[in-house]
Design a protein around this motif. Sequence first.
Motif, PDB file in Angstrom:
ATOM      1  N   ALA A  80     -61.373  16.498  -5.160  1.00 19.91           N
ATOM      2  CA  ALA A  80     -62.701  16.865  -4.651  1.00 19.91           C
ATOM      3  C   ALA A  80     -63.637  17.203  -5.816  1.00 19.91           C
ATOM      4  O   ALA A  80     -64.803  16.788  -5.839  1.00 19.91           O
ATOM      5  N   ALA A  81     -63.120  17.957  -6.796  1.00 22.65           N
ATOM      6  CA  ALA A  81     -63.949  18.354  -7.948  1.00 22.65           C
ATOM      7  C   ALA A  81     -64.403  17.123  -8.720  1.00 22.65           C
ATOM      8  O   ALA A  81     -65.574  16.995  -9.107  1.00 22.65           O
ATOM      9  N   ARG A  82     -63.482  16.188  -8.937  1.00 20.36           N
ATOM     10  CA  ARG A  82     -63.831  14.981  -9.702  1.00 20.36           C
ATOM     11  C   ARG A  82     -64.837  14.121  -8.933  1.00 20.36           C
ATOM     12  O   ARG A  82     -65.768  13.556  -9.526  1.00 20.36           O
ATOM     13  N   LEU A  83     -64.630  14.020  -7.623  1.00 20.47           N
ATOM     14  CA  LEU A  83     -65.533  13.204  -6.807  1.00 20.47           C
ATOM     15  C   LEU A  83     -66.954  13.770  -6.851  1.00 20.47           C
ATOM     16  O   LEU A  83     -67.932  13.034  -7.069  1.00 20.47           O
ATOM     17  N   LEU A  84     -67.074  15.086  -6.681  1.00 25.42           N
ATOM     18  CA  LEU A  84     -68.416  15.681  -6.702  1.00 25.42           C
ATOM     19  C   LEU A  84     -69.032  15.587  -8.098  1.00 25.42           C
ATOM     20  O   LEU A  84     -70.240  15.349  -8.241  1.00 25.42           O
ATOM     21  N   ARG A  87     -70.442  12.160  -8.582  1.00 30.41           N
ATOM     22  CA  ARG A  87     -71.682  11.942  -7.814  1.00 30.41           C
ATOM     23  C   ARG A  87     -72.867  12.696  -8.409  1.00 30.41           C
ATOM     24  O   ARG A  87     -74.007  12.255  -8.303  1.00 30.41           O
ATOM     25  N   HIS A  88     -72.605  13.871  -8.997  1.00 32.49           N
ATOM     26  CA  HIS A  88     -73.722  14.747  -9.377  1.00 32.49           C
ATOM     27  C   HIS A  88     -73.668  15.170 -10.847  1.00 32.49           C
ATOM     28  O   HIS A  88     -74.230  16.204 -11.211  1.00 32.49           O
ATOM     29  N   GLU A  89     -73.012  14.371 -11.666  1.00 32.27           N
ATOM     30  CA  GLU A  89     -72.953  14.617 -13.108  1.00 32.27           C
ATOM     31  C   GLU A  89     -72.519  16.052 -13.412  1.00 32.27           C
ATOM     32  O   GLU A  89     -73.096  16.725 -14.264  1.00 32.27           O
ATOM     33  N   GLY A  90     -71.478  16.504 -12.708  1.00 32.82           N
ATOM     34  CA  GLY A  90     -70.942  17.840 -12.964  1.00 32.82           C
ATOM     35  C   GLY A  90     -69.988  17.809 -14.158  1.00 32.82           C
ATOM     36  O   GLY A  90     -69.371  16.782 -14.439  1.00 32.82           O
ATOM     37  N   SER A  91     -69.879  18.933 -14.888  1.00 31.60           N
ATOM     38  CA  SER A  91     -68.958  18.989 -16.032  1.00 31.60           C
ATOM     39  C   SER A  91     -67.602  19.528 -15.579  1.00 31.60           C
ATOM     40  O   SER A  91     -67.480  20.058 -14.471  1.00 31.60           O
ATOM     41  N   PRO A  92     -66.578  19.420 -16.451  1.00 37.95           N
ATOM     42  CA  PRO A  92     -65.227  19.813 -16.038  1.00 37.95           C
ATOM     43  C   PRO A  92     -65.139  21.261 -15.546  1.00 37.95           C
ATOM     44  O   PRO A  92     -65.848  22.142 -16.038  1.00 37.95           O
ATOM     45  N   VAL A  93     -64.234  21.456 -14.593  1.00 35.01           N
ATOM     46  CA  VAL A  93     -63.995  22.797 -14.033  1.00 35.01           C
ATOM     47  C   VAL A  93     -62.500  22.997 -13.837  1.00 35.01           C
ATOM     48  O   VAL A  93     -61.741  22.030 -13.684  1.00 35.01           O
ATOM     49  N   HIS A  94     -62.107  24.265 -13.825  1.00 34.90           N
ATOM     50  CA  HIS A  94     -60.759  24.610 -13.410  1.00 34.90           C
ATOM     51  C   HIS A  94     -60.845  25.168 -11.990  1.00 34.90           C
ATOM     52  O   HIS A  94     -61.706  26.001 -11.701  1.00 34.90           O
TER      53      HIS A  94
END
Length: 309
Positions: A80-84, A87-94
Amino acid sequence: MTAAPLVPGPVTVRVPAKVNLELLVGPCRSDGYHSLATVYQAVGLYDDITVAAADDFGVSVGGPLADGVPTDDDNIALRAARLLADRHEGSPVHVSIRKGIPVAGGMAGGSADAAGTLVALDHLWGLDLVREEIEEIGSELGSDVPFLVAGGTAMGSGRGERLAPVLARGTYHWVLALADGGLPTPEVYAECDRLRGAHDVPEPVATPTLMAALRTGDPHELATQLTNDLQEAAVSLRPDLGETLAAGMEYGALGGIVSGSGPTCAFLVETTEAGIDLAVALTASGVAADVRRASGPVHGAHVIHHRVD
Ligand code: C5P
Protein backbone atom coordinates in the motif's frame (compact mmCIF):
# COMPACT_ATOMS: atom_id res chain seq x y z
CA MET A 1 14.24 35.26 14.06
CA THR A 2 12.54 32.79 11.71
CA ALA A 3 10.87 29.72 13.18
CA ALA A 4 12.30 26.33 12.19
CA PRO A 5 10.09 24.59 9.62
CA LEU A 6 7.74 21.99 11.05
CA VAL A 7 8.86 18.44 10.32
CA PRO A 8 6.04 15.93 10.05
CA GLY A 9 6.70 13.20 12.62
CA PRO A 10 5.23 9.71 12.78
CA VAL A 11 1.49 9.33 12.17
CA THR A 12 -0.50 6.56 13.85
CA VAL A 13 -3.82 5.37 12.48
CA ARG A 14 -6.21 2.98 14.23
CA VAL A 15 -8.13 0.65 11.95
CA PRO A 16 -10.88 -1.81 12.87
CA ALA A 17 -11.71 -5.38 11.85
CA LYS A 18 -14.91 -6.39 10.06
CA VAL A 19 -17.54 -9.06 10.28
CA ASN A 20 -19.88 -9.83 7.39
CA LEU A 21 -23.46 -9.82 8.68
CA GLU A 22 -24.43 -11.31 5.35
CA LEU A 23 -22.06 -12.75 2.77
CA LEU A 24 -23.78 -14.01 -0.37
CA VAL A 25 -21.39 -15.49 -2.91
CA GLY A 26 -22.29 -15.43 -6.60
CA PRO A 27 -20.61 -17.01 -9.59
CA CYS A 28 -16.86 -16.93 -10.19
CA ARG A 29 -16.06 -14.08 -12.62
CA SER A 30 -13.57 -14.21 -15.48
CA ASP A 31 -10.98 -12.39 -13.30
CA GLY A 32 -11.10 -15.19 -10.68
CA TYR A 33 -13.07 -13.18 -8.12
CA HIS A 34 -16.61 -14.07 -7.08
CA SER A 35 -19.37 -11.50 -7.31
CA LEU A 36 -20.66 -10.75 -3.83
CA ALA A 37 -23.57 -9.18 -2.06
CA THR A 38 -22.38 -8.51 1.45
CA VAL A 39 -23.14 -6.32 4.44
CA TYR A 40 -20.07 -5.36 6.41
CA GLN A 41 -19.93 -4.13 9.98
CA ALA A 42 -16.73 -2.61 11.40
CA VAL A 43 -16.06 -3.95 14.90
CA GLY A 44 -13.76 -2.77 17.66
CA LEU A 45 -10.76 -5.05 17.30
CA TYR A 46 -7.93 -2.86 16.06
CA ASP A 47 -4.58 -2.75 14.36
CA ASP A 48 -2.51 0.41 14.89
CA ILE A 49 -0.41 1.49 11.92
CA THR A 50 2.43 3.97 12.39
CA VAL A 51 4.21 5.49 9.39
CA ALA A 52 7.42 7.52 9.58
CA ALA A 53 9.86 8.88 7.00
CA ALA A 54 12.80 6.48 6.47
CA ASP A 55 15.76 5.89 4.14
CA ASP A 56 14.05 2.85 2.61
CA PHE A 57 10.60 1.28 2.47
CA GLY A 58 10.24 -1.26 5.27
CA VAL A 59 7.77 -2.84 7.65
CA SER A 60 7.82 -4.30 11.15
CA VAL A 61 5.07 -6.13 13.02
CA GLY A 62 4.38 -6.40 16.75
CA GLY A 63 1.48 -6.75 19.17
CA PRO A 64 -0.43 -9.71 20.57
CA LEU A 65 -1.29 -11.31 17.19
CA ALA A 66 1.87 -10.59 15.18
CA ASP A 67 2.73 -14.22 14.37
CA GLY A 68 2.44 -15.18 10.73
CA VAL A 69 2.47 -11.69 9.23
CA PRO A 70 5.06 -11.42 6.42
CA THR A 71 7.66 -8.66 6.82
CA ASP A 72 8.95 -8.86 3.24
CA ASP A 73 7.62 -7.30 0.02
CA ASP A 74 4.46 -9.47 0.29
CA ASN A 75 3.27 -7.43 3.26
CA ILE A 76 0.09 -5.68 2.13
CA ALA A 77 0.81 -2.53 4.17
CA LEU A 78 4.18 -2.19 2.45
CA ARG A 79 2.51 -2.71 -0.93
CA ALA A 80 0.00 0.00 0.00
CA ALA A 81 2.83 2.41 0.91
CA ARG A 82 4.64 1.78 -2.38
CA LEU A 83 1.45 2.11 -4.42
CA LEU A 84 0.55 5.46 -2.86
CA ALA A 85 4.16 6.68 -3.18
CA ASP A 86 4.12 5.79 -6.91
CA ARG A 87 0.88 7.68 -7.42
CA HIS A 88 1.80 10.77 -5.39
CA GLU A 89 5.60 10.96 -5.49
CA GLY A 90 5.90 9.99 -1.82
CA SER A 91 9.34 9.26 -0.31
CA PRO A 92 10.28 6.05 1.53
CA VAL A 93 8.59 5.27 4.84
CA HIS A 94 8.77 2.64 7.53
CA VAL A 95 5.42 1.09 8.46
CA SER A 96 5.04 -0.36 11.98
CA ILE A 97 2.01 -2.56 12.57
CA ARG A 98 0.62 -3.45 15.98
CA LYS A 99 -1.69 -6.40 15.38
CA GLY A 100 -4.84 -6.80 17.42
CA ILE A 101 -6.83 -8.35 14.55
CA PRO A 102 -6.38 -12.10 13.96
CA VAL A 103 -4.13 -12.99 11.01
CA ALA A 104 -5.86 -14.87 8.15
CA GLY A 105 -8.90 -14.99 10.45
CA GLY A 106 -11.70 -13.81 8.16
CA MET A 107 -11.81 -10.38 9.79
CA ALA A 108 -9.88 -8.50 7.08
CA GLY A 109 -6.73 -7.99 9.15
CA GLY A 110 -4.53 -7.63 6.06
CA SER A 111 -6.96 -5.28 4.34
CA ALA A 112 -7.12 -3.25 7.55
CA ASP A 113 -3.35 -2.76 7.47
CA ALA A 114 -3.51 -1.54 3.86
CA ALA A 115 -6.39 0.81 4.69
CA GLY A 116 -4.56 2.14 7.76
CA THR A 117 -1.35 2.70 5.81
CA LEU A 118 -3.13 4.67 3.06
CA VAL A 119 -4.91 6.91 5.57
CA ALA A 120 -1.71 7.43 7.59
CA LEU A 121 0.37 8.35 4.54
CA ASP A 122 -2.33 10.68 3.24
CA HIS A 123 -1.87 12.52 6.54
CA LEU A 124 1.94 12.29 6.72
CA TRP A 125 2.39 13.58 3.19
CA GLY A 126 -0.38 16.18 3.49
CA LEU A 127 -2.11 14.82 0.37
CA ASP A 128 -5.60 15.59 1.60
CA LEU A 129 -7.19 12.98 -0.62
CA VAL A 130 -10.95 12.61 -0.48
CA ARG A 131 -12.09 9.35 1.09
CA GLU A 132 -13.37 7.96 -2.21
CA GLU A 133 -9.90 8.40 -3.72
CA ILE A 134 -8.29 6.45 -0.87
CA GLU A 135 -10.96 3.75 -1.23
CA GLU A 136 -10.33 3.55 -4.98
CA ILE A 137 -6.57 3.02 -4.47
CA GLY A 138 -7.39 0.59 -1.65
CA SER A 139 -9.56 -1.54 -3.95
CA GLU A 140 -6.44 -2.34 -6.00
CA LEU A 141 -4.89 -3.93 -2.89
CA GLY A 142 -7.81 -6.03 -1.64
CA SER A 143 -11.57 -6.32 -1.90
CA ASP A 144 -12.19 -5.34 1.75
CA VAL A 145 -9.78 -2.38 1.88
CA PRO A 146 -12.35 0.30 0.87
CA PHE A 147 -14.67 -0.82 3.67
CA LEU A 148 -11.95 -0.59 6.32
CA VAL A 149 -11.33 3.00 5.19
CA ALA A 150 -15.05 3.76 5.44
CA GLY A 151 -16.06 1.80 8.57
CA GLY A 152 -19.56 1.77 10.04
CA THR A 153 -22.05 -0.55 8.35
CA ALA A 154 -22.15 -0.77 4.55
CA MET A 155 -23.25 -2.95 1.68
CA GLY A 156 -20.53 -4.30 -0.58
CA SER A 157 -21.06 -5.45 -4.17
CA GLY A 158 -18.83 -6.25 -7.13
CA ARG A 159 -16.09 -8.32 -5.47
CA GLY A 160 -16.89 -6.50 -2.20
CA GLU A 161 -15.14 -3.24 -3.07
CA ARG A 162 -18.17 -1.25 -4.26
CA LEU A 163 -19.79 0.29 -1.17
CA ALA A 164 -23.22 1.70 -0.47
CA PRO A 165 -24.36 3.07 2.90
CA VAL A 166 -26.74 1.11 5.12
CA LEU A 167 -28.96 2.65 7.76
CA ALA A 168 -28.16 0.80 10.98
CA ARG A 169 -29.34 1.72 14.45
CA GLY A 170 -27.82 0.72 17.76
CA THR A 171 -24.64 -0.94 18.91
CA TYR A 172 -24.16 -4.68 18.58
CA HIS A 173 -22.05 -6.79 20.92
CA TRP A 174 -19.90 -9.58 19.52
CA VAL A 175 -17.85 -12.39 20.98
CA LEU A 176 -15.15 -13.63 18.64
CA ALA A 177 -13.77 -17.14 18.93
CA LEU A 178 -10.29 -17.19 17.42
CA ALA A 179 -8.92 -20.44 16.00
CA ASP A 180 -5.40 -21.82 15.90
CA GLY A 181 -3.94 -21.07 12.48
CA GLY A 182 -5.65 -19.28 9.60
CA LEU A 183 -7.66 -20.22 6.54
CA PRO A 184 -6.36 -18.91 3.19
CA THR A 185 -9.25 -17.00 1.58
CA PRO A 186 -8.69 -18.37 -1.98
CA GLU A 187 -8.90 -21.95 -0.63
CA VAL A 188 -12.23 -21.24 1.06
CA TYR A 189 -13.71 -19.76 -2.14
CA ALA A 190 -12.39 -22.77 -4.10
CA GLU A 191 -14.00 -25.15 -1.58
CA CYS A 192 -17.27 -23.23 -1.90
CA ASP A 193 -17.13 -23.73 -5.71
CA ARG A 194 -16.30 -27.40 -5.24
CA LEU A 195 -19.23 -27.99 -2.87
CA ARG A 196 -21.59 -26.22 -5.26
CA GLY A 197 -20.49 -28.44 -8.14
CA ALA A 198 -21.69 -27.65 -11.64
CA HIS A 199 -24.87 -25.79 -10.59
CA ASP A 200 -25.52 -22.38 -12.09
CA VAL A 201 -25.16 -19.77 -9.34
CA PRO A 202 -27.33 -16.64 -9.63
CA GLU A 203 -26.03 -13.10 -9.09
CA PRO A 204 -26.42 -12.42 -5.36
CA VAL A 205 -28.76 -9.72 -4.03
CA ALA A 206 -28.61 -8.37 -0.45
CA THR A 207 -31.62 -9.42 1.64
CA PRO A 208 -34.22 -6.72 2.44
CA THR A 209 -35.06 -8.44 5.76
CA LEU A 210 -31.47 -7.91 6.94
CA MET A 211 -31.73 -4.19 6.12
CA ALA A 212 -35.02 -4.06 8.04
CA ALA A 213 -33.42 -5.82 11.04
CA LEU A 214 -30.56 -3.28 11.08
CA ARG A 215 -33.07 -0.43 11.14
CA THR A 216 -34.68 -1.83 14.31
CA GLY A 217 -31.41 -1.85 16.26
CA ASP A 218 -32.61 -5.07 17.92
CA PRO A 219 -29.90 -7.76 18.16
CA HIS A 220 -32.57 -10.49 18.32
CA GLU A 221 -33.79 -9.38 14.88
CA LEU A 222 -30.28 -9.19 13.47
CA ALA A 223 -29.40 -12.62 14.88
CA THR A 224 -32.05 -14.29 12.71
CA GLN A 225 -30.56 -12.70 9.58
CA LEU A 226 -26.86 -13.60 9.91
CA THR A 227 -25.83 -15.53 6.77
CA ASN A 228 -22.53 -16.62 5.30
CA ASP A 229 -22.31 -18.60 2.05
CA LEU A 230 -18.65 -19.37 2.84
CA GLN A 231 -19.50 -21.02 6.16
CA GLU A 232 -20.10 -24.51 4.77
CA ALA A 233 -16.79 -24.33 2.91
CA ALA A 234 -14.90 -23.08 5.97
CA VAL A 235 -16.41 -25.85 8.14
CA SER A 236 -15.64 -28.41 5.44
CA LEU A 237 -11.95 -27.38 5.58
CA ARG A 238 -11.96 -27.01 9.38
CA PRO A 239 -14.60 -29.35 10.87
CA ASP A 240 -13.68 -28.12 14.38
CA LEU A 241 -15.48 -24.85 13.54
CA GLY A 242 -18.77 -26.78 13.64
CA GLU A 243 -18.08 -27.52 17.32
CA THR A 244 -17.17 -23.91 18.02
CA LEU A 245 -20.41 -22.67 16.44
CA ALA A 246 -22.46 -25.23 18.38
CA ALA A 247 -20.73 -24.30 21.67
CA GLY A 248 -21.38 -20.58 21.18
CA MET A 249 -25.08 -21.19 20.61
CA GLU A 250 -25.29 -23.61 23.53
CA TYR A 251 -23.70 -21.02 25.85
CA GLY A 252 -26.30 -18.39 25.01
CA ALA A 253 -25.37 -16.50 21.81
CA LEU A 254 -28.32 -15.02 19.92
CA GLY A 255 -26.68 -16.01 16.65
CA GLY A 256 -23.33 -17.25 15.39
CA ILE A 257 -21.51 -17.39 12.06
CA VAL A 258 -18.10 -18.00 10.64
CA SER A 259 -16.65 -14.53 10.01
CA GLY A 260 -15.93 -14.03 6.29
CA SER A 261 -13.73 -16.88 5.08
CA GLY A 262 -12.99 -17.94 8.68
CA PRO A 263 -11.74 -19.50 10.84
CA THR A 264 -12.84 -16.87 13.40
CA CYS A 265 -16.44 -17.44 14.58
CA ALA A 266 -18.51 -14.37 15.47
CA PHE A 267 -21.31 -14.61 18.05
CA LEU A 268 -23.91 -11.91 18.54
CA VAL A 269 -25.06 -11.32 22.13
CA GLU A 270 -27.58 -8.98 23.69
CA THR A 271 -25.45 -6.94 26.10
CA THR A 272 -21.87 -6.37 27.24
CA GLU A 273 -22.60 -8.57 30.28
CA ALA A 274 -23.90 -11.39 28.09
CA GLY A 275 -20.69 -11.02 26.07
CA ILE A 276 -18.54 -11.42 29.18
CA ASP A 277 -20.50 -14.56 30.18
CA LEU A 278 -20.17 -16.09 26.73
CA ALA A 279 -16.46 -15.23 26.50
CA VAL A 280 -15.83 -16.92 29.86
CA ALA A 281 -17.83 -20.02 28.86
CA LEU A 282 -16.08 -20.34 25.48
CA THR A 283 -12.66 -19.89 27.08
CA ALA A 284 -13.42 -22.51 29.75
CA SER A 285 -14.76 -24.99 27.17
CA GLY A 286 -11.46 -24.90 25.27
CA VAL A 287 -13.14 -24.91 21.83
CA ALA A 288 -11.38 -21.69 20.80
CA ALA A 289 -7.68 -20.83 20.81
CA ASP A 290 -8.55 -17.38 22.15
CA VAL A 291 -11.65 -15.27 22.71
CA ARG A 292 -12.18 -11.52 22.20
CA ARG A 293 -15.12 -9.18 22.68
CA ALA A 294 -15.88 -6.25 20.41
CA SER A 295 -18.81 -4.04 19.56
CA GLY A 296 -19.83 -2.41 16.33
CA PRO A 297 -20.35 -0.45 14.24
CA VAL A 298 -17.20 1.62 14.78
CA HIS A 299 -15.38 4.18 12.63
CA GLY A 300 -13.05 3.20 9.81
CA ALA A 301 -9.32 4.00 9.70
CA HIS A 302 -8.64 7.22 11.63
CA VAL A 303 -5.61 9.16 12.83
CA ILE A 304 -5.01 8.80 16.58
CA HIS A 305 -1.56 10.39 16.85
CA HIS A 306 0.56 12.77 14.81
CA ARG A 307 3.77 14.17 16.20
CA VAL A 308 5.11 17.39 14.73
CA ASP A 309 8.70 18.31 15.78
O1 C5P B 1 -9.37 -9.17 -2.65
P1 C5P B 1 -8.62 -10.05 -1.72
O2 C5P B 1 -7.14 -9.92 -1.88
O3 C5P B 1 -9.04 -9.94 -0.31
O4 C5P B 1 -9.00 -11.53 -2.15
C1 C5P B 1 -8.21 -12.64 -1.79
C2 C5P B 1 -8.66 -13.84 -2.61
O5 C5P B 1 -9.97 -14.23 -2.21
C3 C5P B 1 -8.76 -13.60 -4.10
O6 C5P B 1 -7.53 -13.81 -4.74
C4 C5P B 1 -9.81 -14.64 -4.50
O7 C5P B 1 -9.23 -15.93 -4.60
C5 C5P B 1 -10.74 -14.66 -3.31
N1 C5P B 1 -11.90 -13.77 -3.50
C6 C5P B 1 -12.90 -14.13 -4.39
N2 C5P B 1 -13.97 -13.30 -4.56
C7 C5P B 1 -14.06 -12.13 -3.87
C8 C5P B 1 -13.06 -11.75 -2.96
C9 C5P B 1 -11.98 -12.60 -2.80
O8 C5P B 1 -12.84 -15.19 -5.02
N3 C5P B 1 -15.12 -11.36 -4.06
